[in-house]
Scaffold this motif. Structure first.
Motif, mmCIF file in Angstrom:
data_model
loop_
_atom_site.group_PDB
_atom_site.id
_atom_site.type_symbol
_atom_site.label_atom_id
_atom_site.label_comp_id
_atom_site.label_asym_id
_atom_site.label_seq_id
_atom_site.Cartn_x
_atom_site.Cartn_y
_atom_site.Cartn_z
ATOM 1 N N ALA A 48 0.822 -1.200 0.000
ATOM 2 C CA ALA A 48 0.000 0.000 0.000
ATOM 3 C C ALA A 48 0.865 1.263 0.000
ATOM 4 O O ALA A 48 0.558 2.235 -0.703
ATOM 5 C CB ALA A 48 -0.910 0.009 1.222
ATOM 6 N N ALA A 49 1.950 1.243 0.749
ATOM 7 C CA ALA A 49 2.837 2.397 0.794
ATOM 8 C C ALA A 49 3.514 2.636 -0.556
ATOM 9 O O ALA A 49 3.681 3.773 -0.993
ATOM 10 C CB ALA A 49 3.881 2.222 1.886
ATOM 11 N N GLN A 50 3.907 1.554 -1.222
ATOM 12 C CA GLN A 50 4.568 1.678 -2.516
ATOM 13 C C GLN A 50 3.618 2.135 -3.615
ATOM 14 O O GLN A 50 4.024 2.773 -4.573
ATOM 15 C CB GLN A 50 5.221 0.356 -2.900
ATOM 16 N N SER A 51 2.344 1.819 -3.482
ATOM 17 C CA SER A 51 1.383 2.200 -4.516
ATOM 18 C C SER A 51 0.842 3.622 -4.315
ATOM 19 O O SER A 51 0.179 4.156 -5.195
ATOM 20 C CB SER A 51 0.219 1.214 -4.549
ATOM 21 N N THR A 52 1.132 4.218 -3.164
ATOM 22 C CA THR A 52 0.675 5.571 -2.878
ATOM 23 C C THR A 52 1.639 6.576 -3.485
ATOM 24 O O THR A 52 2.844 6.478 -3.283
ATOM 25 C CB THR A 52 0.596 5.808 -1.359
ATOM 26 N N THR A 53 1.107 7.511 -4.240
ATOM 27 C CA THR A 53 1.959 8.554 -4.812
ATOM 28 C C THR A 53 1.861 9.797 -3.950
ATOM 29 O O THR A 53 0.820 10.117 -3.398
ATOM 30 C CB THR A 53 1.533 8.888 -6.246
#
Length: 54
Positions: A48-53
């Motif tokens: 989830a953190a990696q997919s958040t821009t």
């Protein structure tokens, strides 16, 4: 200063559902489960953190 129950983190006994022994036993079973590890628990948070821009 005291943190409200709804805001505090960490393992807690289930409210009015089971005895404290049952809550302790459930926690022990969770922590003793070989399928539960930090990488397994961390994976959804990392994804989830990696997919958040920003």
């Amino acid at each position: 200063m005291k943190t409200g129950t709804a805001l505090s983190t960490g393992l807690k006994a289930l409210p009015d559902k089971v005895s404290s022994f049952a809550s302790t036993q459930a926690a022990w079973r969770f922590y003793a489960n070989e399928s539960v590890s930090l990488p397994v628990l961390q994976a959804p948070l990392t994804k989830a953190a990696q997919s958040t821009t920003v």
